[in-house]
Design a protein around this motif. Sequence first.
Motif, PDB file in Angstrom:
ATOM      1  N   LYS A 118       1.114  -4.557   3.495  1.00 53.19           N
ATOM      2  CA  LYS A 118       2.545  -4.308   3.703  1.00 53.19           C
ATOM      3  C   LYS A 118       3.652  -4.857   2.728  1.00 53.19           C
ATOM      4  O   LYS A 118       4.632  -4.431   2.369  1.00 53.19           O
TER       5      LYS A 118
ATOM      6  N   TRP B 217      -4.720  -1.066   0.269  1.00 57.34           N
ATOM      7  CA  TRP B 217      -4.679  -0.328   1.403  1.00 57.34           C
ATOM      8  C   TRP B 217      -4.262  -1.668   2.453  1.00 57.34           C
ATOM      9  O   TRP B 217      -5.156  -2.631   2.438  1.00 57.34           O
ATOM     10  N   GLY B 218      -3.544  -1.654   3.555  1.00 59.52           N
ATOM     11  CA  GLY B 218      -3.704  -2.618   4.477  1.00 59.52           C
ATOM     12  C   GLY B 218      -2.471  -3.611   4.402  1.00 59.52           C
ATOM     13  O   GLY B 218      -2.138  -4.377   5.193  1.00 59.52           O
TER      14      GLY B 218
ATOM     15  N   ALA C 163      -0.899   3.656  -2.355  1.00 59.98           N
ATOM     16  CA  ALA C 163      -2.386   3.672  -2.035  1.00 59.98           C
ATOM     17  C   ALA C 163      -2.971   5.054  -1.869  1.00 59.98           C
ATOM     18  O   ALA C 163      -3.939   5.331  -2.210  1.00 59.98           O
ATOM     19  N   ASP C 164      -2.401   5.960  -1.178  1.00 58.61           N
ATOM     20  CA  ASP C 164      -2.942   7.200  -0.807  1.00 58.61           C
ATOM     21  C   ASP C 164      -2.950   8.169  -2.000  1.00 58.61           C
ATOM     22  O   ASP C 164      -1.798   8.481  -2.784  1.00 58.61           O
TER      23      ASP C 164
ATOM     24  N   THR D 118      -1.384  -0.394  -4.683  1.00 61.14           N
ATOM     25  CA  THR D 118      -2.153   0.681  -3.862  1.00 61.14           C
ATOM     26  C   THR D 118      -3.059  -0.041  -3.224  1.00 61.14           C
ATOM     27  O   THR D 118      -4.363   0.093  -3.134  1.00 61.14           O
TER      28      THR D 118
ATOM     29  N   ASP E 150       0.665  -1.341  -0.157  1.00 60.18           N
ATOM     30  CA  ASP E 150       0.074  -0.192  -0.008  1.00 60.18           C
ATOM     31  C   ASP E 150       0.800   1.164  -0.024  1.00 60.18           C
ATOM     32  O   ASP E 150       0.286   2.071   0.433  1.00 60.18           O
TER      33      ASP E 150
END
Length: 370
Positions: free
Chosen positions: A256, A253-254, A166-167, A251, A163
Amino acid sequence: METIGVGLIGTGFMGKAHAIAWSAVKPVFGDVPAIRLVHLGETDDELASLKAVEFGFARSSGDWRKVIADPQVDVVSITTPNKFHAEMAIAALDAGKHVWCEKPMAPRLDEAEAMLAAQRRSGKVAVLGYNYIQNPAIRHIRKLLDEDAIGAVNHVRIEMDEDFMADPGAPFQQRHEAVNGWGAIDDFGVHPLSLIRTLFGGVARVMCDMAKPYPTRRSDGGERDVEVYDIATILMRLENGASGHIALSRTAWGRKGRIAVQIVGSKGAILYDQERMNELQLYVTSDRATEQGFRTVLTAPHHKPYDRFVPAAGHSLGFNDLKIIECRQLIGKMRGENAVAVTFEDGILIERTVAAMARSFEEGRWVEVG
């Protein structure tokens, strides 16, 4: 070889990982020559000097060419951005140095082919930084496959997710530039390919789709177009006939460091996830029906070379430990031993698979891996 003189180019995350590996390989394994950290290269003299002190190198330069020219350097670690790999690796090989280059080989297939040609000219050892294949858990999976524990493999599924992009509000960075490659398929999608190559052999043909979840990123003075693809989905047919699937996202999220592997055979299945890198799950149909289910296998001293690090099961190895194992395999190659490593000869097959993925996406069809 009584001693090995090391040169390092690049001091980011992977440069530090290489420095740790070179410093620890003799204390961990014992059966290697003395390691001398000779020369460190960075983008300017000040940064190079600072990092040389931190990493323990005898001297430093703000010009990477001086590292390669140093007569006391026997092997060069290259941990720079992808776009610099080809020029640096070719220069090092032509100078008679062994090379440990981070993955992928290069952003373009012709550059990777030139790197292989340089290795063949030089006769020196050149390996790539695919440390996940060094995990004792992966080695044990290979042993289970060799022993026919789950029968004939008919399907392989790998999901690799992180991620760090991801932002949608995060700024444009060099990984968004096409000069560094296609994005997800070669930035980290090569890791699943290294596992496939280690466990099963090559990929015969692919069908690939890619996506840009965020087509622009904020940059100085406004926005800048993202030139690469952060998501990719690939259907595969392996050389052994098994079907395959790889799903990649930078991208997610969560996630790693997720590399979730599912291997399905005629007599069972194996599951593995890089975020739980010290264990695997095994299902075998030979168990009684009332006890059939996935069992968790924790890596332990009998899963070599785990024992070189920890004398007790379940205490876990980490990313940098795998780099130390990889370093030991490189030294083994340099000494003519039968070592486990992704050489440039192996790496070019991974690069050709990536090129086939890119061509498949562009042409919207299945493509044979050349």
